[in-house]
Design an enzyme around this catalytic site. Structure first.
Site, PDB file in Angstrom:
ATOM      1  N   HIS A  15     -13.602  21.075 -31.497  1.00 32.32           N
ATOM      2  CA  HIS A  15     -14.092  20.721 -32.709  1.00 32.32           C
ATOM      3  C   HIS A  15     -15.091  21.827 -33.466  1.00 32.32           C
ATOM      4  O   HIS A  15     -16.047  22.310 -32.875  1.00 32.32           O
ATOM      5  CB  HIS A  15     -14.788  19.419 -32.787  1.00 32.32           C
ATOM      6  CG  HIS A  15     -15.022  18.712 -34.096  1.00 32.32           C
ATOM      7  ND1 HIS A  15     -16.272  19.108 -35.134  1.00 32.32           N
ATOM      8  CD2 HIS A  15     -14.510  17.689 -34.606  1.00 32.32           C
ATOM      9  CE1 HIS A  15     -15.924  18.326 -36.047  1.00 32.32           C
ATOM     10  NE2 HIS A  15     -14.973  17.345 -35.948  1.00 32.32           N
ATOM     11  N   TYR A  74     -21.357  13.942 -42.902  1.00 26.69           N
ATOM     12  CA  TYR A  74     -22.774  13.796 -43.072  1.00 26.69           C
ATOM     13  C   TYR A  74     -23.025  13.323 -44.440  1.00 26.69           C
ATOM     14  O   TYR A  74     -22.785  14.293 -45.152  1.00 26.69           O
ATOM     15  CB  TYR A  74     -23.830  14.882 -42.613  1.00 26.69           C
ATOM     16  CG  TYR A  74     -23.720  15.046 -41.389  1.00 26.69           C
ATOM     17  CD1 TYR A  74     -24.551  14.448 -40.193  1.00 26.69           C
ATOM     18  CD2 TYR A  74     -23.257  16.432 -40.997  1.00 26.69           C
ATOM     19  CE1 TYR A  74     -24.286  14.945 -38.881  1.00 26.69           C
ATOM     20  CE2 TYR A  74     -23.442  16.890 -39.593  1.00 26.69           C
ATOM     21  CZ  TYR A  74     -23.890  16.084 -38.642  1.00 26.69           C
ATOM     22  OH  TYR A  74     -23.957  16.436 -37.240  1.00 26.69           O
ATOM     23  N   PRO A 113     -31.137  11.542 -31.663  1.00 30.40           N
ATOM     24  CA  PRO A 113     -29.755  11.935 -31.555  1.00 30.40           C
ATOM     25  C   PRO A 113     -29.333  12.429 -32.681  1.00 30.40           C
ATOM     26  O   PRO A 113     -27.934  12.420 -33.054  1.00 30.40           O
ATOM     27  CB  PRO A 113     -29.233  10.764 -31.121  1.00 30.40           C
ATOM     28  CG  PRO A 113     -30.161   9.684 -31.687  1.00 30.40           C
ATOM     29  CD  PRO A 113     -31.364  10.324 -31.737  1.00 30.40           C
TER      30      PRO A 113
HETATM   31  P1  RFL Z   1     -29.069   8.666 -18.980  1.00 30.59           P
HETATM   32  O1  RFL Z   1     -27.670   8.912 -19.485  1.00 30.59           O
HETATM   33  O2  RFL Z   1     -29.716   7.670 -19.765  1.00 30.59           O
HETATM   34  O3  RFL Z   1     -28.830   8.419 -17.483  1.00 30.59           O
HETATM   35  C1  RFL Z   1     -30.010   7.950 -16.741  1.00 30.59           C
HETATM   36  C2  RFL Z   1     -29.453   7.215 -15.761  1.00 30.59           C
HETATM   37  O4  RFL Z   1     -30.665   6.409 -14.886  1.00 30.59           O
HETATM   38  C3  RFL Z   1     -30.510   5.067 -14.706  1.00 30.59           C
HETATM   39  N1  RFL Z   1     -31.820   4.468 -14.389  1.00 30.59           N
HETATM   40  C4  RFL Z   1     -32.289   4.074 -13.257  1.00 30.59           C
HETATM   41  N2  RFL Z   1     -31.756   4.251 -12.004  1.00 30.59           N
HETATM   42  C5  RFL Z   1     -32.561   4.188 -10.735  1.00 30.59           C
HETATM   43  N3  RFL Z   1     -33.834   3.556 -11.279  1.00 30.59           N
HETATM   44  C6  RFL Z   1     -34.208   3.507 -12.257  1.00 30.59           C
HETATM   45  N4  RFL Z   1     -35.629   3.089 -12.422  1.00 30.59           N
HETATM   46  C7  RFL Z   1     -33.666   3.859 -13.513  1.00 30.59           C
HETATM   47  N5  RFL Z   1     -33.986   3.737 -14.728  1.00 30.59           N
HETATM   48  C8  RFL Z   1     -32.906   4.326 -15.413  1.00 30.59           C
HETATM   49  C9  RFL Z   1     -29.733   4.614 -15.992  1.00 30.59           C
HETATM   50  O5  RFL Z   1     -29.082   3.357 -15.579  1.00 30.59           O
HETATM   51  C10 RFL Z   1     -28.760   5.751 -16.144  1.00 30.59           C
HETATM   52  O6  RFL Z   1     -27.625   5.405 -15.635  1.00 30.59           O
HETATM   53  O7  RFL Z   1     -30.061   9.996 -18.928  1.00 30.59           O
HETATM   54  P2  RFL Z   1     -29.477  11.660 -18.901  1.00 30.59           P
HETATM   55  O8  RFL Z   1     -28.730  12.012 -17.467  1.00 30.59           O
HETATM   56  O9  RFL Z   1     -30.971  12.267 -18.883  1.00 30.59           O
HETATM   57  O10 RFL Z   1     -28.633  11.976 -19.991  1.00 30.59           O
HETATM   58  C11 RFL Z   1     -29.062  11.984 -21.191  1.00 30.59           C
HETATM   59  C12 RFL Z   1     -28.059  11.519 -22.288  1.00 30.59           C
HETATM   60  O11 RFL Z   1     -27.547  10.254 -21.771  1.00 30.59           O
HETATM   61  C13 RFL Z   1     -28.702  11.520 -23.622  1.00 30.59           C
HETATM   62  O12 RFL Z   1     -29.769  12.355 -23.937  1.00 30.59           O
HETATM   63  C14 RFL Z   1     -27.318  11.523 -24.627  1.00 30.59           C
HETATM   64  O13 RFL Z   1     -26.546  10.356 -24.393  1.00 30.59           O
HETATM   65  C15 RFL Z   1     -28.109  11.847 -26.024  1.00 30.59           C
HETATM   66  N6  RFL Z   1     -27.033  11.645 -27.045  1.00 30.59           N
HETATM   67  C16 RFL Z   1     -26.099  12.763 -27.462  1.00 30.59           C
HETATM   68  N7  RFL Z   1     -26.550  13.935 -26.720  1.00 30.59           N
HETATM   69  C17 RFL Z   1     -25.607  14.950 -26.962  1.00 30.59           C
HETATM   70  O14 RFL Z   1     -25.766  16.005 -26.328  1.00 30.59           O
HETATM   71  N8  RFL Z   1     -24.553  14.981 -27.713  1.00 30.59           N
HETATM   72  C18 RFL Z   1     -24.282  13.717 -28.455  1.00 30.59           C
HETATM   73  O15 RFL Z   1     -23.448  13.636 -29.113  1.00 30.59           O
HETATM   74  C19 RFL Z   1     -25.064  12.700 -28.177  1.00 30.59           C
HETATM   75  N9  RFL Z   1     -24.805  11.415 -28.866  1.00 30.59           N
HETATM   76  C20 RFL Z   1     -26.834  10.189 -27.872  1.00 30.59           C
HETATM   77  C21 RFL Z   1     -25.842  10.390 -28.835  1.00 30.59           C
HETATM   78  C22 RFL Z   1     -27.551   9.434 -27.710  1.00 30.59           C
HETATM   79  C23 RFL Z   1     -27.173   8.169 -28.389  1.00 30.59           C
HETATM   80  N10 RFL Z   1     -28.459   7.146 -28.042  1.00 30.59           N
HETATM   81  C24 RFL Z   1     -28.059   6.274 -26.939  1.00 30.59           C
HETATM   82  C25 RFL Z   1     -29.492   7.027 -28.792  1.00 30.59           C
HETATM   83  C26 RFL Z   1     -25.537   9.274 -29.400  1.00 30.59           C
HETATM   84  C27 RFL Z   1     -26.289   8.133 -29.229  1.00 30.59           C
HETATM   85  C28 RFL Z   1     -26.090   6.807 -30.230  1.00 30.59           C
END
Ligand code: RFL
Length: 407
Positions: free
Chosen positions: A83, A212, A304
């Site tokens: 994309h 956007y 985000p």
């Molecule tokens: P995650 O994915 O939140 O995973 C953390 C994991 O830890 C678990 N956990 C625990 N496990 C054990 N003990 C505890 N005490 C725990 N507490 C939590 C959780 O259950 C989970 O499985 O973190 P990680 O790996 O750092 O990854 C970060 C990303 O998930 C996040 O930054 C992105 O989703 C942000 N984001 C986007 N990032 C991009 O690079 N491209 C995108 O297009 C994009 N779109 C987005 C997004 C975030 C969004 N939200 C949720 C605000 C779109 C949205 C809507």
């Protein structure tokens, strides 16, 4: 690994205990396991939850390079979509940027985060990696020394303990790693004062570009996910409950803000997921506290608006894996000593660009925290000038493309 029973608590050991099975934790787990490092992933949720949690979708070129380097990109090459275009819609007309042909000429790969997590998990398990689902880390203790422990609780509430040489905090913004940081750790934070209703619609994308829309009613965003699913965002008032808007109201607002009357109708469909996102950013500094190291959202939350979070998570996981392998396999701690500094350079770059995007997409006239009216008009005029510069200046467009896909 060893396991022994103390009075009431089972104590187990691994050289590296990884908290969280998101993109950061699972990338790290795969790389460490492939290098023969004794590691375990502890995940609070069950497997089905981890594999179906829809979040990110736009993967940067560097993320694909990292996953390729370690043989983890087969799924995204098979099912992901390249994309490279975004379209800005304003009151004064619209314009498109083919960012894939600008700046460093890099493309995004659109691939839902839950599919990436599923691929990483499957690869890890097939390679013999260890993971404990339904295991919530409560706290990390003794991180200042060489033998930190992690107190855990399983889904039935039974306590347990893991002893490690290093603990990788990949458990997100509200996880145990952040809660266990020593007093005095810096957390730089910013509330952008803007909220979005984040939606996944069971409908094909309506544009062949990221859309956007900057409308007098507020921002609206359109992002493809798959042939049948589209992510939409609608700026909403702070404090709006996620279920406050009916589906009819959502589609009416999306049609109006995206300019369906001028640009053609949106494909409507059932809203299958919704949440309210307050646009906030933060950075923890430093990312290493003795034997506890942070990566992904646990290290820094970029709002985000610029699709950076999952991309930073993968980049940091690779840096951390390399540093831990150097230390545990070769006794060389130099990369571990530089881990925090190296990550923070990328984190602040991503934070700056996300901040720039937020200011580009949201009128301060609609933001009650933006300050007095006079100031808001000043900032709104600057915002419009920024949009105009992006529309007309090739140099500005190259800068945008480099930062939009770059990480
Ligand atoms: P995650 O994915 O939140 O995973 C953390 C994991 O830890 C678990 N956990 C625990 N496990 C054990 N003990 C505890 N005490 C725990 N507490 C939590 C959780 O259950 C989970 O499985 O973190 P990680 O790996 O750092 O990854 C970060 C990303 O998930 C996040 O930054 C992105 O989703 C942000 N984001 C986007 N990032 C991009 O690079 N491209 C995108 O297009 C994009 N779109 C987005 C997004 C975030 C969004 N939200 C949720 C605000 C779109 C949205 C809507």
């Amino acid at each position: 690994m060893t396991e022994r029973q103390t009075n009431r608590t089972v104590e187990e050991t691994a050289d590296v205990v990884i908290l969280g099975a998101g993109p950061a934790g699972l990338t790290l787990g795969n790389l460490l396991h492939a290098a023969g490092i004794d590691c375990v992933v502890l995940e609070r949720a069950d497997r089905a939850h981890v594999q179906t949690r829809a979040r990110a979708g736009f993967l940067a070129a560097n993320t694909v390079r990292v996953l390729d380097r370690h043989g983890l990109a087969a799924g995204l090459h098979r099912r992901g979509q390249p994309h490279g275009t975004c379209e800005f819609r304003t009151e004064n007309g619209s314009f498109r940027l083919d960012y894939g042909a600008l700046g460093r000429r890099e493309l995004h790969t659109v691939y839902p985060q839950q599919d990436l997590v599923d691929d990483l998990l499957t690869h890890y398990l097939e390679a013999g990696g260890r993971i404990a689902f339904g295991t919530e880390a409560q706290s990390v203790r003794d991180a200042a020394g060489p033998n930190p422990t992690v107190d855990v609780r399983n889904a039935e509430g039974r306590p347990g303990r893991w002893r490690a040489r290093y603990v990788a905090g990949c458990d997100g913004r509200h996880g145990a790693a952040r809660r266990s940081l020593p007093a005095g750790t810096l957390r730089h934070q910013r509330d952008h004062g803007v909220s979005w209703l984040g939606l996944i619609a069971e409908a094909p994308p309506s544009l062949d570009a990221v859309g956007y829309a900057m409308h007098p009613d507020g921002f609206a965003g359109h992002m493809a996910r798959t042939a049948d699913l589209t992510r939409y965002y609608l700026q909403c008032e702070r404090g709006t409950p996620a279920d406050a808007w009916s589906e009819d109201r959502i589609w009416a607002a999306l049609d109006r803000r995206m300019g369906a009357a001028d640009h053609g109708p949106l494909h409507h469909g059932r809203i299958v997921q919704r949440s309210v996102i307050d646009l906030e950013s933060d950075v923890i500094e430093p990312l290493r506290h003795g034997s506890l190291l942070l990566a992904g959202d646990a290290a820094s939350l970029p709002a985000p608006a610029a699709a950076k979070g999952a991309n930073l998570a993968v980049l940091e996981a690779e840096l951390l894996a390399e540093a831990l392998i150097d230390e545990l396999s070769h006794g060389d701690s130099r990369a571990l000593d530089r881990y925090s500094e190296r990550c923070l350079q990328h984190i602040w770059r991503a934070q700056e660009f996300a901040h720039w995007m937020i200011q580009l997409l949201h009128s301060p006239l609609l933001n009650p925290t933006a300050g007095p009216a006079e100031e808001s008009f000043f900032h709104e005029s600057m915002r419009r000038s920024r949009v105009e510069s992006l529309r007309t200046s090739r140099t500005h467009q190259d800068w945008f493309a480099e930062n939009y896909v770059g990480i």
